[in-house]
Design an enzyme around this catalytic site. Structure first.
Site, short mmCIF file in Angstrom:
data_model
loop_
_atom_site.label_atom_id
_atom_site.label_comp_id
_atom_site.label_asym_id
_atom_site.label_seq_id
_atom_site.Cartn_x
_atom_site.Cartn_y
_atom_site.Cartn_z
N GLU A 336 -46.46 -29.92 -16.97
CA GLU A 336 -45.14 -29.35 -16.74
C GLU A 336 -45.09 -27.91 -17.23
O GLU A 336 -45.59 -27.58 -18.30
CB GLU A 336 -44.03 -30.19 -17.41
N CYS A 337 -44.52 -27.07 -16.39
CA CYS A 337 -44.30 -25.65 -16.67
C CYS A 337 -45.62 -24.94 -17.00
O CYS A 337 -46.38 -24.62 -16.10
CB CYS A 337 -43.25 -25.46 -17.75
N ALA A 338 -45.91 -24.69 -18.27
CA ALA A 338 -47.17 -24.03 -18.61
C ALA A 338 -48.36 -24.78 -18.05
O ALA A 338 -49.33 -24.18 -17.58
CB ALA A 338 -47.29 -23.90 -20.12
N SER A 432 -45.34 -29.84 -12.30
CA SER A 432 -43.99 -29.37 -11.98
C SER A 432 -43.51 -28.42 -13.06
O SER A 432 -44.01 -28.41 -14.19
CB SER A 432 -43.05 -30.58 -11.89
#
Length: 458
Positions: A336-338, A432
């Protein structure tokens, strides 16, 4: 019934200094030999890192949007187990909640769910008698919120403090618990909408936390604060137990969880749920490891600021290749993200793991907000149709933003959006921008542990 002494540190708005006061209060109480349980309202990962340094135990989030109002008190009791007192730092202004949803997830909402007294941190740097009107307004706005004390922050002088105290005694009816002078020693550098994570500052962060503790100890009536915390009535709630949320899988699959300075964003309950689901959780640092932990059957790569370490991450080609091979083997991967950026082809023009057919770059635009999402395809986090609540917080963009089989779909004021990558040629990958607190959706941990166990057996 649980009667853990507790209080909430709130403010009229962001930037009032509540993180400095809350962290300093945690450090000052811990210096007295008390076991302090630190908590943060909302999704923010960074403030709990400073809380943890001050308390010597994990800082935990209380988010009524992501986890549901019904879980706030149980999660608090779980985090506060064995503590002498709990300090809960608020988010934004006292009454600011999820956009368009009234009080939901606001500091006031959480304070009511915890039946906790509230201490208002007021930036007094540009006012004197007007402070009484401000405090009176906050104290009377919602009668269910017990605003029981004020800490004046950024006070200029003894004379300034006298004027402020006189005004509050005359016009607010709320006692002053302390007056904190302006101090450059406790300043902590910020990035985006928050502080720079404590893990990135190491010794510097420890010094800053110690300075905050000394400043608060010298400026705040700690005995009065403790007496106020002890007025919190018992909570009629059952302590959250990760073992009651998930069924354990067999085989104890090893799940590697990325950490370190580049991937410092995580909720403690996520790992606790994986452990309760029968997994062995093993942390590793992609900045320094040259391979995944031996025997890894599942990989979780959470959030952080990889754009600051893009050269180091890219230079570690051995680990990038190992992660690409791991994902290509069909092993479950949740990012997620990073983690999403790290799995892509490039970040700011430098090679990443190459698992996803997308490239990322930094921009000036901040994407921020809560999301209600539905899974658009099967993944190691759950089947199509799985519904979750999470939040976005990033200044990067991925091009494209979604694969042929997107991870999530949600609706924004501008219309529906699909986002993320999963399935298809990616095997068992789910990537995501959406940050998730798994205590709000414990089936995510159960599903991921089961996927890791199946891969290990397979």
């Amino acid at each position: 019934m649980n009667s853990t002494p507790r209080l909430v540190i709130a403010a009229p708005s962001s930037g009032s200094g509540k993180t400095t006061v809350a962290t300093g209060l945690i450090a000052a109480l811990a210096a007295r030999g008390l076991t302090v349980s630190p908590h943060k309202v909302g999704p923010d990962y960074i403030d709990p890192g400073y809380h943890a340094l001050a308390a010597g135990r994990p800082g935990r989030n209380l988010d009524a949007f992501m986890c549901g109002p019904e879980r706030v008190a149980p999660l608090f009791l779980h985090g506060a187990a064995g503590a002498d007192v709990a300090v809960v730092e608020g988010v934004m202004g006292l009454f600011d909640g999820a956009s368009g949803r009234g009080e939901l997830a606001s500091t006031a909402h959480v304070a009511k769910l915890l039946r906790a007294p509230v201490v208002l941190v007021v930036d007094a740097s540009s006012q004197s008698r007007s402070v009484a009107a401000l405090v009176h307004g906050f104290a009377s706005w919602d009668p269910e919120v017990r605003l029981a004390g004020v800490i004046l922050n950024r006070v200029a002088s003894d004379r300034h403090e006298q004027l402020l105290r006189e005004a509050l005694e005359e016009g607010s009816g709320v006692p002053v618990l302390g007056a904190v002078r302006r101090s450059a020693a406790v300043a902590t550098p910020s990035r985006h909408l928050g502080l720079i994570p404590a893990v990135e500052r190491s010794a510097e962060a420890l010094r800053a936390v110690a300075d905050m503790g000394e400043l608060v100890a010298a400026s705040v009536d700690l005995d009065a604060v403790l007496a106020l915390a002890r007025t919190a009535p018992p909570l009629d709630a059952t302590t959250w137990d990760p073992a009651a949320e998930v069924e354990p899988v067999t085989g104890a699959p090893r799940i590697a969880v990325a950490g370190g300075a580049a991937f410092s964003f995580s909720y403690a309950e996520n790992a606790e749920l994986l452990t309760a689901a029968g997994a062995e959780v093993v942390p590793f640092d992609p900045l320094h490891a040259d391979a995944l932990p031996a025997g890894t059957a599942g990989l979780v790569i959470g959030g952080g600021f990889p754009e600051l370490y893009v050269r180091e991450l890219s230079a570690n080609a051995t680990l990038r290749a190992a992660i690409a091979a791991f994902a290509g083997s069909g092993a479950p991967v949740a990012a997620e993200c990073a983690g999403l950026l790290y799995l892509g082809q490039e970040l700011d023009g430098l090679p990443m793991c190459g698992v996803l057919d997308t490239s990322a770059r930094m921009t000036e635009r901040l994407t921020l907000g809560y999301r209600e999402a539905v899974a658009l395809t099967d993944s190691p986090l759950g089947p199509t149709g799985t519904r979750v609540r999470g939040h976005e917080f990033h200044r990067t963009v991925c091009e494209p933003a979604a694969g042929e089989r997107p991870a999530w779909g949600w609706r924004l004021p501008t219309g529906p959006r699909t986002e993320g990558f999963t399935g298809g040629t990616l095997g068992n990958v789910h990537a995501s921008y959406l940050h998730l607190h798994w205590a709000g959706s414990p089936q995510l941990a159960a599903s991921f542990a089961a996927a890791a166990a199946a891969h290990r057996a397979g």
